[in-house]
Design a protein around this motif. Structure first.
Motif, PDB file in Angstrom:
ATOM      1  N   GLU A 156       7.424   1.225   4.113  1.00 18.04           N
ATOM      2  CA  GLU A 156       6.518   0.124   4.573  1.00 18.04           C
ATOM      3  C   GLU A 156       5.867  -0.531   3.439  1.00 18.04           C
ATOM      4  O   GLU A 156       5.628   0.301   2.610  1.00 18.04           O
ATOM      5  N   ASP A 157       6.021  -1.761   3.213  1.00 16.02           N
ATOM      6  CA  ASP A 157       5.192  -2.540   2.018  1.00 16.02           C
ATOM      7  C   ASP A 157       3.881  -2.671   2.825  1.00 16.02           C
ATOM      8  O   ASP A 157       3.704  -3.687   3.469  1.00 16.02           O
ATOM      9  N   CYS A 158       2.777  -1.874   2.404  1.00 16.66           N
ATOM     10  CA  CYS A 158       1.456  -1.997   2.934  1.00 16.66           C
ATOM     11  C   CYS A 158       0.367  -2.232   2.060  1.00 16.66           C
ATOM     12  O   CYS A 158      -0.781  -2.172   2.069  1.00 16.66           O
ATOM     13  N   ALA A 159       1.040  -3.286   0.900  1.00 20.93           N
ATOM     14  CA  ALA A 159       0.200  -3.929   0.000  1.00 20.93           C
ATOM     15  C   ALA A 159      -0.993  -4.550   0.538  1.00 20.93           C
ATOM     16  O   ALA A 159      -2.188  -4.509  -0.027  1.00 20.93           O
ATOM     17  N   GLN A 160      -0.667  -5.298   1.775  1.00 19.10           N
ATOM     18  CA  GLN A 160      -1.861  -6.189   2.299  1.00 19.10           C
ATOM     19  C   GLN A 160      -2.355  -5.455   3.453  1.00 19.10           C
ATOM     20  O   GLN A 160      -3.563  -6.072   4.044  1.00 19.10           O
ATOM     21  N   ALA A 161      -2.197  -4.171   3.895  1.00 24.95           N
ATOM     22  CA  ALA A 161      -2.686  -3.643   5.199  1.00 24.95           C
ATOM     23  C   ALA A 161      -3.256  -2.356   5.218  1.00 24.95           C
ATOM     24  O   ALA A 161      -2.927  -1.840   6.159  1.00 24.95           O
ATOM     25  N   ILE A 162      -3.865  -1.958   4.008  1.00 27.33           N
ATOM     26  CA  ILE A 162      -4.439  -0.753   4.190  1.00 27.33           C
ATOM     27  C   ILE A 162      -5.619  -0.713   4.999  1.00 27.33           C
ATOM     28  O   ILE A 162      -6.353  -1.707   5.548  1.00 27.33           O
ATOM     29  N   VAL A 178       5.206   4.933   2.699  1.00 32.40           N
ATOM     30  CA  VAL A 178       4.337   3.641   2.728  1.00 32.40           C
ATOM     31  C   VAL A 178       3.941   3.464   1.337  1.00 32.40           C
ATOM     32  O   VAL A 178       3.631   4.002   0.375  1.00 32.40           O
ATOM     33  N   CYS A 179       3.927   2.129   0.699  1.00 31.97           N
ATOM     34  CA  CYS A 179       3.843   1.832  -0.471  1.00 31.97           C
ATOM     35  C   CYS A 179       2.455   0.888  -0.314  1.00 31.97           C
ATOM     36  O   CYS A 179       2.420  -0.013   0.594  1.00 31.97           O
ATOM     37  N   THR A 180       1.656   1.005  -1.370  1.00 31.62           N
ATOM     38  CA  THR A 180       0.621   0.320  -1.224  1.00 31.62           C
ATOM     39  C   THR A 180      -0.019  -0.381  -2.710  1.00 31.62           C
ATOM     40  O   THR A 180       0.500   0.190  -3.820  1.00 31.62           O
ATOM     41  N   SER A 181      -0.705  -1.439  -2.860  1.00 30.73           N
ATOM     42  CA  SER A 181      -1.086  -1.838  -4.217  1.00 30.73           C
ATOM     43  C   SER A 181      -2.547  -1.884  -4.321  1.00 30.73           C
ATOM     44  O   SER A 181      -3.353  -1.943  -3.330  1.00 30.73           O
ATOM     45  N   PHE A 182      -3.091  -1.568  -5.611  1.00 29.12           N
ATOM     46  CA  PHE A 182      -4.635  -1.661  -5.813  1.00 29.12           C
ATOM     47  C   PHE A 182      -4.813  -2.636  -6.726  1.00 29.12           C
ATOM     48  O   PHE A 182      -6.079  -2.591  -7.331  1.00 29.12           O
ATOM     49  N   ILE A 183      -4.107  -3.560  -7.135  1.00 24.18           N
ATOM     50  CA  ILE A 183      -4.605  -4.724  -7.781  1.00 24.18           C
ATOM     51  C   ILE A 183      -5.768  -5.268  -7.262  1.00 24.18           C
ATOM     52  O   ILE A 183      -6.177  -5.417  -5.940  1.00 24.18           O
ATOM     53  N   ILE A 184      -6.651  -5.772  -8.009  1.00 21.44           N
ATOM     54  CA  ILE A 184      -8.172  -6.117  -7.898  1.00 21.44           C
ATOM     55  C   ILE A 184      -8.324  -6.880  -6.458  1.00 21.44           C
ATOM     56  O   ILE A 184      -8.897  -6.787  -5.606  1.00 21.44           O
ATOM     57  N   GLN A 185      -7.280  -8.010  -6.074  1.00 19.17           N
ATOM     58  CA  GLN A 185      -7.236  -8.891  -5.042  1.00 19.17           C
ATOM     59  C   GLN A 185      -6.927  -8.232  -3.896  1.00 19.17           C
ATOM     60  O   GLN A 185      -7.197  -8.819  -2.793  1.00 19.17           O
ATOM     61  N   LYS A 186      -6.431  -6.987  -3.870  1.00 11.98           N
ATOM     62  CA  LYS A 186      -5.967  -6.534  -2.619  1.00 11.98           C
ATOM     63  C   LYS A 186      -7.328  -5.869  -1.758  1.00 11.98           C
ATOM     64  O   LYS A 186      -8.403  -5.691  -2.453  1.00 11.98           O
ATOM     65  N   ASN A 187      -7.289  -5.429  -0.402  1.00 15.50           N
ATOM     66  CA  ASN A 187      -8.411  -5.049   0.216  1.00 15.50           C
ATOM     67  C   ASN A 187      -8.777  -3.689  -0.532  1.00 15.50           C
ATOM     68  O   ASN A 187     -10.304  -3.579  -0.238  1.00 15.50           O
ATOM     69  N   LEU A 188      -8.303  -2.879  -0.914  1.00 17.14           N
ATOM     70  CA  LEU A 188      -8.646  -1.862  -1.947  1.00 17.14           C
ATOM     71  C   LEU A 188      -8.183  -1.932  -3.266  1.00 17.14           C
ATOM     72  O   LEU A 188      -7.219  -2.030  -3.537  1.00 17.14           O
ATOM     73  N   GLY A 189      -9.167  -2.279  -4.034  1.00 16.73           N
ATOM     74  CA  GLY A 189      -8.665  -2.882  -5.421  1.00 16.73           C
ATOM     75  C   GLY A 189      -9.355  -2.123  -6.527  1.00 16.73           C
ATOM     76  O   GLY A 189     -10.505  -1.757  -6.426  1.00 16.73           O
ATOM     77  N   ALA A 190      -8.601  -1.995  -7.652  1.00 19.41           N
ATOM     78  CA  ALA A 190      -9.063  -1.192  -8.735  1.00 19.41           C
ATOM     79  C   ALA A 190      -9.284  -2.597  -9.639  1.00 19.41           C
ATOM     80  O   ALA A 190      -9.351  -3.692  -9.338  1.00 19.41           O
ATOM     81  N   PHE A 191     -10.311  -2.246 -10.888  1.00 22.14           N
ATOM     82  CA  PHE A 191     -10.441  -3.344 -11.660  1.00 22.14           C
ATOM     83  C   PHE A 191      -9.111  -3.656 -12.481  1.00 22.14           C
ATOM     84  O   PHE A 191      -9.278  -3.637 -13.839  1.00 22.14           O
ATOM     85  N   GLY A 192      -8.064  -3.892 -11.898  1.00 22.71           N
ATOM     86  CA  GLY A 192      -6.682  -4.050 -12.759  1.00 22.71           C
ATOM     87  C   GLY A 192      -5.682  -3.612 -11.763  1.00 22.71           C
ATOM     88  O   GLY A 192      -5.836  -4.148 -10.534  1.00 22.71           O
ATOM     89  N   ASP A 193      -4.816  -3.172 -12.267  1.00 30.32           N
ATOM     90  CA  ASP A 193      -3.653  -2.659 -11.660  1.00 30.32           C
ATOM     91  C   ASP A 193      -3.522  -1.555 -11.103  1.00 30.32           C
ATOM     92  O   ASP A 193      -4.102  -0.638 -11.768  1.00 30.32           O
ATOM     93  N   GLY A 194      -2.931  -1.177  -9.952  1.00 27.57           N
ATOM     94  CA  GLY A 194      -2.594   0.119  -9.678  1.00 27.57           C
ATOM     95  C   GLY A 194      -1.832   0.074  -8.376  1.00 27.57           C
ATOM     96  O   GLY A 194      -1.615  -0.852  -7.832  1.00 27.57           O
ATOM     97  N   GLY A 195      -1.185   1.271  -7.767  1.00 23.25           N
ATOM     98  CA  GLY A 195      -0.435   1.236  -6.627  1.00 23.25           C
ATOM     99  C   GLY A 195      -0.358   2.709  -6.270  1.00 23.25           C
ATOM    100  O   GLY A 195      -0.739   3.612  -7.276  1.00 23.25           O
TER     101      GLY A 195
END
Ligand SMILES: *Cc1c(COP(=O)(O)O)cnc(C)c1O
Length: 368
Positions: A156-162, A178-195
């Motif tokens: 599941e690409d859950c980058a937009q749906a945590i 499940v794969c998710t992204s924590f880039i700042i603009q996602k609903n749960l975001g770090a101050f930079g990149d993450g996943g």
């Protein structure tokens, strides 16, 4: 009035004391990579998903890529997904050497159309990657049923749906990972990149943990891997923010309801929310055939509307990068959506006057 697209700084200010303290704590600890803050966040994230394992990596793209590698996907294999997603979904497939096979979307949700998956399955197909686009989960029951019958993996690409769920199914319940992204603009975001990768499959966890750290689970011992870790600084920040995710999603849903109410009885096609699904509105996407005219109108009026995604992956110049690309691919609904989508400002920190202004500006366009 100006209405921005993101509320990053407002969010920081709202949590400043707690975030500053968390950052300070990591800085003073001297442990910045694969340290205790990462271990703690991985535990919290797994518990949040009510799943067995979470593994932090340095982006959502790497999360997908490393899961594919851990599942043994590579050259000669095919992975089924959609073309109306952020480019990274396909990029991660291509990086394994596999071919991305695109199927068309459901016109209302813009998620993968399960009814079209079976026709795309070949003896080389290894996996299906549904993308939970804009914050609403794909029809996972249908996807999982097809995958089970054909012996395919589901990622599941859950980058937009945590924080989203389906009608009676949770994210992660019906898939391998499940794969998710924590880039700042996602609903749960770090101050930079993450996943992160979240999975109940204990058997693939050691491979993923090794792959993110130069193929090493033990100092000085390596197999082939890569360098893709979630920094402790970001993990500590995410621990603070994870506690707020449900409240933030609720607020996004509240704003969506206000937009829906304010924009009903216009020519704009509003987002579809399936009954029983929890849509978390990573993006509030409307559709109009007059998209290319309304976008400059909104921008000119100070409303920072954006496009997600105006060029589908099979229409990108970079598409033939995957040498196995099928250049004859026809995705009429994906192409129609790409030509008509427009995303209105959507973040939990939006203020009432801003929400009202966005609605009024859209309505003024209608009445012009
Ligand atoms: C953001 C995003 C990604 C990639 O995540 P990064 O952390 O930016 O690498 C993948 N898929 C989708 C659907 C995304 O929205």
């Amino acid at each position: 009035m100006k209405v921005g697209f993101y509320g990053h700084v407002r969010q920081y200010h709202a949590l400043k004391e707690e975030l500053d303290a968390a950052i300070q704590e990591v800085l003073e600890s001297g442990e910045y990579v694969l340290g205790p803050a990462l271990a703690r966040f991985e535990k919290e994230l797994a518990a949040y998903f009510q799943m067995k394992n979470a593994i932090g990596v340095n982006s959502g793209t790497d999360a997908l890529w490393l899961v594919f590698l851990a599942l043994g996907i590579g050259p000669g294999d095919e992975v089924i997904t959609t073309a109306n997603t952020f480019f990274a979904t396909a990029e991660a497939i291509w990086f394994t050497g596999a071919k991305a096979v695109f199927v068309d979307i459901e016109p209302d949700t813009c998620n993968i159309d399960p009814a079209q998956i079976e026709a795309a399955i070949t003896p080389n197909t290894k996996a299906i990657v549904p993308v939970h686009l804009y914050g609403q989960t794909a029809d996972m029951r249908a996807v999982a049923e097809i995958a089970r019958r054909h012996g395919l993996f589901v990622v599941e690409d859950c980058a937009q749906a945590i924080d989203a769920h389906g009608d009676g199914f949770a994210v992660g319940e019906l898939s391998d990972a499940v794969c998710t992204s924590f880039i700042i603009q996602k609903n749960l975001g770090a101050f930079g990149d993450g996943g992160a990768i979240i999975t109940n499959r204990d058997d693939i966890v050691p491979a993923i943990r090794a792959l993110r750290n130069h193929g090493s689970l033990k100092r000085s011992y390596h197999s082939m891997g890569y360098n893709s870790r979630l920094d402790d600084l970001h993990a500590a920040i995410l621990s603070v923010k994870l506690k707020r995710i449900t409240a933030w999603s609720d607020r996004r849903r509240e704003i969506a309801a206000m937009y829906n109410d304010g924009l009903k009885r216009t020519s704009l096609k509003l987002p579809c929310e399936r009954p029983g699904y929890r849509h978390v509105y990573h993006l509030y996407v409307i559709e109009t055939l007059e998209r290319d005219a309304i976008l400059p109108y909104l921008n000119g009026a100070g409303v920072d509307a954006k496009l997600h995604y105006p060029i589908a992956i099979h229409q990108q110049a970079g598409y033939p990068w995957g040498k196995a690309a099928d250049l004859n691919v026809q995705l009429p609904l994906t192409e129609k959506s790409a030509a008509s989508v427009i995303s209105l400002p959507m973040f939990p920190e939006l203020e009432q006057a801003e929400i009202d202004y966005v609605i009024d500006t859209c309505r003024a366009w209608e009445d012009r």
